[in-house]
Design an enzyme around this catalytic site. Structure first.
Site, PDB file in Angstrom:
ATOM      1  N   THR A  18     -22.738  37.535  56.194  1.00  0.00           N
ATOM      2  CA  THR A  18     -22.759  38.432  57.557  1.00  0.00           C
ATOM      3  C   THR A  18     -21.930  37.903  58.014  1.00  0.00           C
ATOM      4  OG1 THR A  18     -24.444  39.673  55.731  1.00  0.00           O
ATOM      5  CG2 THR A  18     -23.729  40.309  58.148  1.00  0.00           C
ATOM      6  N   LYS A  48     -20.887  47.459  56.369  1.00  0.00           N
ATOM      7  CA  LYS A  48     -22.866  46.185  56.306  1.00  0.00           C
ATOM      8  C   LYS A  48     -22.550  46.766  58.560  1.00  0.00           C
ATOM      9  CE  LYS A  48     -25.370  43.533  56.018  1.00  0.00           C
ATOM     10  NZ  LYS A  48     -26.238  43.059  54.900  1.00  0.00           N
ATOM     11  N   LYS A  55     -29.361  39.063  64.453  1.00  0.00           N
ATOM     12  CA  LYS A  55     -27.610  39.385  63.914  1.00  0.00           C
ATOM     13  C   LYS A  55     -27.771  40.509  63.610  1.00  0.00           C
ATOM     14  CE  LYS A  55     -25.219  37.037  60.881  1.00  0.00           C
ATOM     15  NZ  LYS A  55     -25.434  36.005  59.327  1.00  0.00           N
TER      16      LYS A  55
HETATM   17  P1  NAD Z   1     -29.768  30.501  54.802  1.00  0.00           P
HETATM   18  O1  NAD Z   1     -29.919  29.967  55.637  1.00  0.00           O
HETATM   19  O2  NAD Z   1     -31.376  30.729  54.205  1.00  0.00           O
HETATM   20  O3  NAD Z   1     -28.688  30.073  54.060  1.00  0.00           O
HETATM   21  C1  NAD Z   1     -27.537  29.758  53.612  1.00  0.00           C
HETATM   22  C2  NAD Z   1     -27.755  28.319  53.374  1.00  0.00           C
HETATM   23  O4  NAD Z   1     -26.360  27.935  54.198  1.00  0.00           O
HETATM   24  C3  NAD Z   1     -28.487  27.353  54.176  1.00  0.00           C
HETATM   25  O5  NAD Z   1     -29.373  26.546  52.592  1.00  0.00           O
HETATM   26  C4  NAD Z   1     -27.519  26.066  54.711  1.00  0.00           C
HETATM   27  O6  NAD Z   1     -28.286  24.688  53.893  1.00  0.00           O
HETATM   28  C5  NAD Z   1     -26.677  26.272  54.175  1.00  0.00           C
HETATM   29  N1  NAD Z   1     -25.396  25.691  54.988  1.00  0.00           N
HETATM   30  C6  NAD Z   1     -24.809  26.210  56.405  1.00  0.00           C
HETATM   31  N2  NAD Z   1     -23.684  25.013  57.170  1.00  0.00           N
HETATM   32  C7  NAD Z   1     -23.329  25.037  55.668  1.00  0.00           C
HETATM   33  C8  NAD Z   1     -22.125  23.886  55.182  1.00  0.00           C
HETATM   34  N3  NAD Z   1     -21.262  23.814  56.216  1.00  0.00           N
HETATM   35  N4  NAD Z   1     -21.757  24.037  54.291  1.00  0.00           N
HETATM   36  C9  NAD Z   1     -22.432  24.046  53.384  1.00  0.00           C
HETATM   37  N5  NAD Z   1     -23.718  24.470  53.278  1.00  0.00           N
HETATM   38  C10 NAD Z   1     -24.391  25.187  54.699  1.00  0.00           C
HETATM   39  O7  NAD Z   1     -29.935  32.339  54.567  1.00  0.00           O
HETATM   40  P2  NAD Z   1     -29.464  33.707  54.041  1.00  0.00           P
HETATM   41  O8  NAD Z   1     -30.993  34.261  54.265  1.00  0.00           O
HETATM   42  O9  NAD Z   1     -29.515  32.830  53.315  1.00  0.00           O
HETATM   43  O10 NAD Z   1     -28.359  34.317  54.034  1.00  0.00           O
HETATM   44  C11 NAD Z   1     -27.274  33.974  54.004  1.00  0.00           C
HETATM   45  C12 NAD Z   1     -26.197  35.074  54.556  1.00  0.00           C
HETATM   46  O11 NAD Z   1     -26.478  36.331  54.046  1.00  0.00           O
HETATM   47  C13 NAD Z   1     -26.538  35.456  55.994  1.00  0.00           C
HETATM   48  O12 NAD Z   1     -24.850  35.363  56.535  1.00  0.00           O
HETATM   49  C14 NAD Z   1     -26.561  36.510  56.220  1.00  0.00           C
HETATM   50  O13 NAD Z   1     -26.870  37.059  57.119  1.00  0.00           O
HETATM   51  C15 NAD Z   1     -26.296  37.299  54.886  1.00  0.00           C
HETATM   52  N6  NAD Z   1     -27.774  38.279  54.036  1.00  0.00           N
HETATM   53  C16 NAD Z   1     -28.810  38.072  54.199  1.00  0.00           C
HETATM   54  C17 NAD Z   1     -30.280  38.822  53.625  1.00  0.00           C
HETATM   55  C18 NAD Z   1     -31.746  38.241  53.383  1.00  0.00           C
HETATM   56  O14 NAD Z   1     -32.554  39.276  53.243  1.00  0.00           O
HETATM   57  N7  NAD Z   1     -32.035  37.301  53.454  1.00  0.00           N
HETATM   58  C19 NAD Z   1     -29.383  40.096  53.051  1.00  0.00           C
HETATM   59  C20 NAD Z   1     -27.835  40.354  53.233  1.00  0.00           C
HETATM   60  C21 NAD Z   1     -27.340  39.619  53.677  1.00  0.00           C
END
Ligand code: NAD
Length: 289
Positions: free
Chosen positions: A93, A168, A243
């Site tokens: 997102t 979204k 966010k």
């Molecule tokens: P998270 O922080 O758990 O995971 C993100 C991952 O990306 C981490 O493991 C981090 O180490 C990795 N990362 C960061 N920079 C990186 C790079 N340069 N190279 C490789 N890996 C890298 O976050 P999440 O909850 O999994 O969310 C991910 C996305 O999904 C976000 O954009 C969030 O808004 C969206 N989202 C989350 C949810 C939720 O409920 N958690 C729901 C819908 C959408």
């Protein structure tokens, strides 16, 4: 199909595992060694750099925290390293301007790319029941479906590039607004002497009905079971809602839309998160009233 998966966090970890379960060969990469180790347990092949992970793949899926990281990952480590003809799917997102910019850059490099943000939290990511809102051409959407299917309950073609992120941000802005409204109505009913359950019974069948009231009632012991009945633990964290509201405000600025209620909702969540409540479910706004 051979698929590179970059970003194996709360969401990406389960999504990558579901691609493996569906029989795809998944090349996994994350900056976190712990996330990489978990992906290996789920049957992903692991790599110590993105260029190595995207070498020879048919598709690249990213699930990353924000637009700046998405832009850096694609421009520095994916473009020119993934084979020509590979399909890119960004499921993060992120802000609309960056989403559109990265797709344009990908197209200039000769790649097809879709924005494909998701609705549904960690349980849906693990269970393969996410809803994907996809922006891109008809042809790109058809190609994307074969990659997304094992992770999806539904895949909706929202429109051209960026349309997935628009869907979204609009959905989540509306959700924040009706959640705050629901909390206010429940608190007012109680303070004005109406039993909140009676208010629920009436309004959930009258014109006040909405998902926040009917299905996710943010007051403990009233209406539908929700994180309110569990001390506002689990659910959708207020920090994540903040966010999404910030992305919606940026999107409103990019597109010249006026969103006074969205702006106000953002300020309410900002104050709530700054007060140390970022980890609480977004229905916990009820506790401030
Ligand atoms: P998270 O922080 O758990 O995971 C993100 C991952 O990306 C981490 O493991 C981090 O180490 C990795 N990362 C960061 N920079 C990186 C790079 N340069 N190279 C490789 N890996 C890298 O976050 P999440 O909850 O999994 O969310 C991910 C996305 O999904 C976000 O954009 C969030 O808004 C969206 N989202 C989350 C949810 C939720 O409920 N958690 C729901 C819908 C959408």
């Amino acid at each position: 199909m051979k698929i590179a998966f970059i970003g194996l966090g709360n969401m990406g970890g389960g999504m990558a595992a579901n691609l493996v379960k569906a029989g795809h060969a998944v090349n996994a990469f994350d900056l976190s060694a712990e996330a990489v180790a978990k992906a290996a347990e789920h049957g992903c092949a692991t790599f110590d750099s993105i260029p190595a992970a995207v070498d020879g793949v048919d598709a690249v899926v990213t699930m990353l925290p924000n637009g700046a990281i998405v832009r850096a990952v694609y421009t520095q480590d994916v473009f020119g390293k993934a084979p020509k003809g590979a399909l890119f799917l960004d499921c993060s997102t992120i802000d609309l301007a960056t989403a559109r910019e990265v797709v344009e850059l990908a197209q200039a490099e000769g790649y097809e790319m879709v924005d494909a943000p998701v609705s549904g939290g960690i349980a849906a990511a693990n269970g393969g029941t996410l809803t994907f809102m996809v922006g891109g051409s008809d042809a790109a959407f058809e190609r994307a479906k074969t990659v997304l299917e094992p992770m999806a309950k539904a895949m909706i073609h929202a429109g051209e590039t960026g349309a997935g992120q628009v869907a979204k941000m609009c959905n989540n802005m509306l959700l924040a607004i009706h959640m705050i409204g629901t909390c206010e109505a429940l608190a007012l009913a109680q303070k004005a002497g109406l039993d909140p359950q009676t208010f629920y019974d009436i309004s959930s069948k009258a014109t006040g009905y909405c998902w926040s009231l009917n299905d996710y009632t943010p007051m403990p012991g009233v209406g539908a079971t929700s994180p309110a009945d569990n001390g506002y633990a689990g659910g959708f964290a207020s920090a994540l809602m903040l966010k999404d509201l910030r992305l919606a405000m940026a999107g409103a600025e990019t597109s010249g839309a006026t969103v006074p209620m969205g702006e106000h909702a953002m300020k309410i969540y900002e104050a709530f998160v700054e007060a140390g409540n970022g980890g609480k479910d977004f229905g916990a706004i009820f506790t401030t009233l």
